[in-house]
Design a protein around this motif. Sequence first.
Motif, PDB file in Angstrom:
ATOM      1  N   TYR A   1       0.789  -1.241   0.240  1.00 60.83           N
ATOM      2  CA  TYR A   1      -0.098   0.115   0.048  1.00 60.83           C
ATOM      3  C   TYR A   1       0.897   1.299   0.036  1.00 60.83           C
ATOM      4  O   TYR A   1       1.530   1.412   0.721  1.00 60.83           O
ATOM      5  CB  TYR A   1      -1.058  -0.040   1.317  1.00 60.83           C
ATOM      6  CG  TYR A   1      -1.729   1.094   1.301  1.00 60.83           C
ATOM      7  CD1 TYR A   1      -2.596   1.863   0.430  1.00 60.83           C
ATOM      8  CD2 TYR A   1      -1.606   2.075   2.479  1.00 60.83           C
ATOM      9  CE1 TYR A   1      -3.228   2.938   0.598  1.00 60.83           C
ATOM     10  CE2 TYR A   1      -2.273   3.273   2.913  1.00 60.83           C
ATOM     11  CZ  TYR A   1      -3.110   3.741   1.659  1.00 60.83           C
ATOM     12  OH  TYR A   1      -3.862   4.785   1.681  1.00 60.83           O
TER      13      TYR A   1
ATOM     14  N   LYS B   1      -9.577  -7.216   3.774  1.00 62.60           N
ATOM     15  CA  LYS B   1      -9.552  -5.829   4.016  1.00 62.60           C
ATOM     16  C   LYS B   1      -9.929  -5.418   5.433  1.00 62.60           C
ATOM     17  O   LYS B   1      -9.240  -4.610   5.808  1.00 62.60           O
ATOM     18  CB  LYS B   1     -10.704  -5.444   3.058  1.00 62.60           C
ATOM     19  CG  LYS B   1     -10.572  -5.544   1.548  1.00 62.60           C
ATOM     20  CD  LYS B   1     -11.790  -5.023   0.706  1.00 62.60           C
ATOM     21  CE  LYS B   1     -11.465  -5.168  -0.843  1.00 62.60           C
ATOM     22  NZ  LYS B   1     -12.802  -4.593  -1.484  1.00 62.60           N
TER      23      LYS B   1
ATOM     24  N   PRO C   1     -12.763  -0.646   5.275  1.00 60.87           N
ATOM     25  CA  PRO C   1     -12.719  -1.731   4.297  1.00 60.87           C
ATOM     26  C   PRO C   1     -13.573  -1.422   3.034  1.00 60.87           C
ATOM     27  O   PRO C   1     -13.238  -1.765   1.757  1.00 60.87           O
ATOM     28  CB  PRO C   1     -13.411  -2.809   5.391  1.00 60.87           C
ATOM     29  CG  PRO C   1     -13.223  -2.600   6.542  1.00 60.87           C
ATOM     30  CD  PRO C   1     -12.878  -0.942   6.604  1.00 60.87           C
TER      31      PRO C   1
ATOM     32  N   GLN D   1     -11.418   0.171   0.479  1.00 62.96           N
ATOM     33  CA  GLN D   1     -10.284  -0.648  -0.163  1.00 62.96           C
ATOM     34  C   GLN D   1     -10.522  -1.174  -1.487  1.00 62.96           C
ATOM     35  O   GLN D   1     -11.616  -1.618  -1.826  1.00 62.96           O
ATOM     36  CB  GLN D   1      -9.719  -1.585   0.834  1.00 62.96           C
ATOM     37  CG  GLN D   1      -9.187  -1.005   2.105  1.00 62.96           C
ATOM     38  CD  GLN D   1      -8.921  -1.984   3.068  1.00 62.96           C
ATOM     39  OE1 GLN D   1      -8.449  -2.935   2.645  1.00 62.96           O
ATOM     40  NE2 GLN D   1      -8.855  -1.779   4.515  1.00 62.96           N
TER      41      GLN D   1
ATOM     42  N   LEU E   1      -8.573  -4.190  -3.692  1.00 64.69           N
ATOM     43  CA  LEU E   1      -7.259  -4.927  -3.659  1.00 64.69           C
ATOM     44  C   LEU E   1      -7.258  -5.570  -5.234  1.00 64.69           C
ATOM     45  O   LEU E   1      -8.117  -6.260  -5.728  1.00 64.69           O
ATOM     46  CB  LEU E   1      -7.632  -6.240  -2.852  1.00 64.69           C
ATOM     47  CG  LEU E   1      -7.248  -5.997  -1.260  1.00 64.69           C
ATOM     48  CD1 LEU E   1      -7.780  -7.252  -0.513  1.00 64.69           C
ATOM     49  CD2 LEU E   1      -5.893  -5.663  -1.376  1.00 64.69           C
TER      50      LEU E   1
ATOM     51  N   SER F   1     -15.015  -8.463  -3.083  1.00 61.15           N
ATOM     52  CA  SER F   1     -15.161  -8.827  -1.447  1.00 61.15           C
ATOM     53  C   SER F   1     -15.442 -10.177  -1.011  1.00 61.15           C
ATOM     54  O   SER F   1     -14.807 -10.683  -0.157  1.00 61.15           O
ATOM     55  CB  SER F   1     -15.530  -7.808  -0.699  1.00 61.15           C
ATOM     56  OG  SER F   1     -14.829  -6.565  -0.786  1.00 61.15           O
TER      57      SER F   1
ATOM     58  N   LEU G   1      -2.782  -2.649  -2.916  1.00 67.30           N
ATOM     59  CA  LEU G   1      -3.842  -2.249  -2.085  1.00 67.30           C
ATOM     60  C   LEU G   1      -3.964  -0.685  -2.474  1.00 67.30           C
ATOM     61  O   LEU G   1      -3.071   0.237  -2.540  1.00 67.30           O
ATOM     62  CB  LEU G   1      -3.882  -2.389  -0.681  1.00 67.30           C
ATOM     63  CG  LEU G   1      -4.926  -1.520   0.240  1.00 67.30           C
ATOM     64  CD1 LEU G   1      -6.194  -2.192  -0.111  1.00 67.30           C
ATOM     65  CD2 LEU G   1      -4.656  -1.643   1.713  1.00 67.30           C
TER      66      LEU G   1
END
Length: 260
Positions: free
Chosen positions: A67, A86, A97, A100, A102, A111, A128
């Motif tokens: 990140y 997350k 979360p 975020q 990913l 997710s 991230l």
Amino acid sequence: MLGVKSRNLGTVPVTTTRGAATTGSGGREVGMAAWDLRPCGMLVQKRNSDVHQNKTIVPTIRVKVKYGSSYHEVHIKSQATFGELKKMLAGPTGLNPLDQKLVYKDKERDSKTYLDAAGVTDGSRMLLFIDILTQEKRVLENVKTAKIDKASTQLLEISSEIDKLVKQVGNLEIEIYGGKKVVEKALLNLIELLMSQLIKLDGIVADGDVKLQRRMQVKRVQKYIEFLDMLKIRNSKIASNGNECNVRAPLQRLNKISFE
């Protein structure tokens, strides 16, 4: 060896030797772990208590997430979801979360997707990012919710003050309709206080149910002010000795007015 007749299996020899196999009808071997002889002579199949003991162990894997310029190492179950990952990253990164994004193997992951289903293994790396659009939308929703909460609190406080003033109006009504002349300033003060509540209500900016409740309170206060004006007229017709002068038209009592 003891032979026991069974309705479905024919004659099934049973041995008391632990772990030994017995032969049933048709030459089938029946293990002692599968059958049990009850005191009544009935042969029943045993429950395998070992079935639930051999549960699959889910391994814990190590995932490296980049990140910005920082790397975060997370230990997580291989069958967890990206959403769970997350949540674990929220602490070290300070990101909600919901904000975020990913990316694993050049693809943003949902997710609800499981890590093992996406091919994540021990030592896997991913990136991230901040989901700017989602973050802005969530911030706007939070601001909107905060405004609604603030408006509701203000409306509740004003309604409470109005209720207190209504009791005072009721007390003056009883005195005036009872033939007692009250000081006019008391009526004027109540009208002024109710007017100040109207100003406060006008300052509340809200939508939906809160807006509807505000409008109802405005109408309620306006009718109380009108009623106080009527009480002023009636009070002026009462002589200082308590005798009431003739009033051309009967006035409505407070308890007969609809404030809804």
